[in-house]
Design a protein around this motif. Sequence first.
Motif: not given
Length: 104
Positions: A7-30
């Motif tokens: 939850n909110r792991a990257f909340y308000y990270c305004e510098c992010l323009t792209s994200v690649t979530i690696p293989e092995g990640v099974t869940s993304i929370y609220s």
Amino acid sequence: SVTSIGNRAFYYCECLTSVTIPEGVTSIYSRAFGSCKNLLFVTLPHSIDFIDRAVFIGCHALAEIRYNGTIEEWNRIDRYDKWMSLSGAYTAKLICKDGELWVH
């Protein structure tokens, strides 16, 4: 090794323009990427099997989500019914290995 984005792991990270979530990640929370207002592109791994509500809330620039699986596999993912609908007034293209969808 990481298996979930909390939850909110990257909340308000305004510098992010792209994200690649690696293989092995099974869940993304609220609100994991909530209010990342400059986020344009996201790549989701084939291993993803749960996407919680409002993961991309406030990501008004989000234009494209790539999923490293097929449309049929995408449709089997357990997704909260409002995983995108609370994200803002936009539509993003979802690109799978075998085609494209539009998500709101």
